[in-house]
Design an enzyme around this catalytic site. Structure first.
Site, PDB file in Angstrom:
ATOM      1  N   GLU A  52      51.575  -2.564  12.918  1.00 47.38           N
ATOM      2  CA  GLU A  52      50.200  -2.600  13.424  1.00 47.38           C
ATOM      3  C   GLU A  52      49.294  -2.519  12.209  1.00 47.38           C
ATOM      4  O   GLU A  52      49.151  -1.450  11.607  1.00 47.38           O
ATOM      5  CB  GLU A  52      49.946  -1.412  14.344  1.00 47.38           C
ATOM      6  CG  GLU A  52      50.886  -1.403  15.510  1.00 47.38           C
ATOM      7  CD  GLU A  52      50.221  -0.927  16.776  1.00 47.38           C
ATOM      8  OE1 GLU A  52      49.336  -0.073  16.694  1.00 47.38           O
ATOM      9  OE2 GLU A  52      50.597  -1.414  17.841  1.00 47.38           O
ATOM     10  N   CYS A  96      40.790  -0.006  13.189  1.00 48.31           N
ATOM     11  CA  CYS A  96      41.439  -1.306  12.961  1.00 48.31           C
ATOM     12  C   CYS A  96      40.700  -2.396  13.718  1.00 48.31           C
ATOM     13  O   CYS A  96      40.641  -3.534  13.274  1.00 48.31           O
ATOM     14  CB  CYS A  96      42.896  -1.251  13.390  1.00 48.31           C
ATOM     15  SG  CYS A  96      43.110  -0.690  15.072  1.00 48.31           S
TER      16      CYS A  96
END
Ligand code: NAD
Length: 463
Positions: free
Chosen positions: A234, A268
Site C-alpha cells: 500500500e 496517502c
C-alpha cells in the site's frame, strides 16, 4: 537477553524526546519470527467464534482507552487531537465490518455436487501462516488494523513492525491485543526503523504486508521476490481532484481544501493536485485560499488546531521547501504560506501554489504535507488527461452537480478509488487498492479479508 540499541521517540511539535525505546536487533527479529511460527498453528485451530470474541474485547479496550491513545498519537505523530480522536473512532466501524463478514469469507464453498458420479468440489480457505506487517506512521491505527485485524481473525500470526515515527502507538496496539486475549507469540511487535524492517524481510514469513512510500515498497518487493511470499504493498499517491464549472464554489473549495490539508496533508489519499475549470477559476481560488488561511496551525493537543507539525521532521521540511523552490523557479506563484513556521518543532505553513504545471515536482511527486498546487483547465478532456498524467493510481475525485458527468470522467481515470463530490475518504466496505506505483493487492472490503487466506481445492468422490 538481547542487546537493544536505544531509539528516541520525539515530539514533532517541540523537538523534545518523549521517551527512549529499545530497537530490536537481529536476534530479536529472528526469535520473534520463530515464536510466531511455533504459535500460529494452535491459533489457526481455534474457532472463529473465539477469535471474534478476542477482537471484540480489543475493540472494547480501544473504546475504553480512546482518549489516552489519541493523546499518544497526537504527541508522537503530531496529529491534531480532534483528528487523533477521529482515527480511534474510525477504528470501530472497520473492526465491526471484519467481525460481521469473517464467517462469510471463511465458509467452505461447494462449487459442484454431482450425485451421479458421487463427486463434490469444495473450496476451503486456510490462513497463510506468519504475516509480516511493516507499517506507516500517518494513520497507524487504520493502516495497521487493515492488516492485523483480518490477519488475526483468519487465523494467522502477525509480526508487526510499526513505523519508527509511531512506536508508542505500535506498542499500545500490542498491549491491547494481548490484554484482549491474543497470545503474545501470535502478535509480536518489533520496535525500530527501516533496518529492523529489512531484517524482518530476511526471515521465514509467509506474507508481507507493507504500507509506506513507493521507494521503500520497491525495496520490500525486491527483498522478498526470490522467496515468492504473498506480497501486499500500500504505497503513496499523487491524487487529483477536478472541480467542474457547475459546482457550489465555496462548498467545493472548502471540501477540496479539507481533502488536501486534513491530517496536515499527510494522508496517502490526500488531494495532492487540484484542477479547476476556467469558468470558476478566480472564485474558486479566492474561496480556497481564504479557507486555507483560516486553518489554525499549532499545538496538536489544542482542540482548535487543524494543522500540526510534520511527523518526519527536518527531512519533511526540507522536502517541502525543495518542492516550493522548484515550482517557483519554474513560474509558480505562492498565494499563501510557502515556508516553515517560525516556532519550535517541525511546522510548515499551509501553502497554496498557482500557475503550476506538470514540469514541477509539486505536481508529479508525492508531497505528503500541507502544500498544494491549483491548475486551471479549459475542458473535461484536459482534466482527465492531466489526472492520468502520473505514475500513481490511488484515488481521484470529481466535483460536479451532474452525476452522469462525474461517472463518465471517473470511468476514464486509472485509479483504485473514484470519488464524486467527496475525497480523502476510506470505507471498510470498499476495497482499498492502488494501481501503478500506488501498490499491489487489496485491504478492506471482503477482498481485504480474503487476502489473508489461501484457497484449497477439495475434490471429493464418495464410495
Ligand atoms: P516509509 O516507506 O518511509 O516507511 C514505511 C515503513 O517501512 C516504516 O515502518 C519503515 O521503518 C519501514 N522501512 C523503511 N525502510 C525499509 C526497508 N528497507 N525494508 C523494510 N522496511 C523498511 O513510509 P512512511 O513515511 O512511514 O509512510 C508514508 C508513506 O506511506 C507515504 O508514501 C504514504 O502515501 C504511504 N501510505 C500509503 C497508504 C495506502 O493505503 N496506500 C496508507 C498510509 C501511508
Amino acid at each position: 537477553m538481547f542487546a537493544y540499541p536505544p531509539m528516541h521517540v520525539v515530539n514533532p511539535a517541540t523537538g523534545e524526546v518523549l521517551r527512549d525505546v529499545s530497537e530490536a536487533d537481529r536476534a530479536a527479529v529472528t526469535a520473534a519470527c520463530e515464536r510466531a511460527r511455533a504459535a500460529w498453528t494452535a491459533w489457526s485451530s481455534t474457532s472463529v467464534a473465539l477469535r471474534c470474541e478476542v477482537i471484540r474485547r480489543f475493540r472494547a479496550l480501544a473504546v475504553e482507552r480512546a482518549e489516552a491513545l489519541a493523546r499518544t498519537l497526537a504527541l508522537e505523530v503530531g496529529k491534531p487531537i480532534t483528528q487523533a480522536r477521529n482515527e480511534l473512532a474510525g477504528l470501530l466501524p472497520r473492526t465491526d465490518f471484519f467481525l460481521a463478514e469473517l464467517e462469510g469469507v471463511l465458509a467452505p464453498e461447494v462449487v459442484l455436487t454431482s450425485p451421479g458420479d458421487r463427486l463434490e468440489e469444495v473450496v476451503h480457505r486456510e490462513p497463510l501462516g506468519v504475516v509480516a506487517n511493516i507499517s506507516a506512521w500517518n494513520y497507524p491505527w487504520y493502516v495497521g488494523a487493515n492488516v492485523f485485524l483480518p490477519a488475526l481473525l483468519t487465523g494467522n500470526a502477525v509480526v508487526y513492525k510499526p513505523s519508527e515515527f509511531a512506536t508508542l502507538t505500535g506498542l499500545a496496539i500490542a498491549e491491547l491485543l494481548h490484554e484482549a486475549g491474543v497470545p503474545r507469540d501470535v502478535f509480536q511487535v518489533l520496535v525500530g526503523g527501516g533496518g529492523v524492517g529489512a531484517m524482518l524481510l530476511e526471515e521465514r514469513v509467509d506474507a508481507v504486508c507493507f504500507t509506506g512510500s513507493h521507494a521503500t515498497g520497491v525495496k520490500v518487493a525486491a527483498a522478498v521476490a526470490p522467496r515468492l511470499v504473498r506480497l501486499q504493498l500500500e504505497l503513496g499517491g499523487k491524487d487529483p481532484a477536478y472541480v467542474c464549472d457547475d459546482v457550489d464554489v465555496p462548498g467545493a473549495a472548502a471540501a477540496v481544501a479539507d481533502g488536501a490539508f486534513y491530517n496536515t496533508g499527510q494522508s496517502c489519499c490526500a488531494v495532492e493536485r487540484v484542477y479547476v475549470h476556467e469558468r470558476i477559476w478566480p472564485r474558486f481560488v479566492d474561496a480556497f485560499v481564504s479557507t486555507v488561511r483560516g486553518y489554525v496551525v499549532g499545538d496538536p493537543l489544542d482542540e482548535r488546531t487543524y494543522i500540526g507539525p510534520l511527523a518526519r521532521r527536518e527531512a519533511a521540511l526540507v522536502h517541502h521547501e525543495a518542492q516550493v523552490a522548484d515550482a517557483v523557479a519554474r513560474g509558480a506563484r505562492v498565494l499563501t504560506g510557502g515556508s516553515r513556521v517560525d516556532r519550535p518543532g517541525f511546522f510548515f505553513a499551509p501553502t497554496v501554489l498557482v500557475d503550476v504545471d506538470h514540469t514541477m515536482a509539486v505536481m508529479r511527486e508525492e508531497t505528503f504535507g500541507p502544500l498544494i498546487g491549483l491548475a486551471r483547465v479549459g475542458s473535461d478532456d484536459e482534466a482527465v488527461a492531466l489526472m492520468n498524467d502520473t505514475a500513481y493510481g490511488l484515488t481521484a475525485a470529481v466535483y460536479t452537480a451532474d452525476r452522469g458527468r462525474a461517472e463518465r470522467l471517473l470511468g476514464r481515470v486509472d485509479t483504485g478509488t473514484a470519488y464524486w463530490n467527496c475525497c480523502d475518504r476510506v470505507s471498510p466496505r470498499l476495497p482499498w487498492t492502488g494501481r501503478g506505483t500506488s501498490g499491489l493487492g487489496v485491504t478492506l472490503s471482503r477482498d481485504g479479508i480474503a487476502a489473508f487466506v489461501r484457497p484449497k481445492a477439495w475434490h471429493l468422490r464418495g464410495v
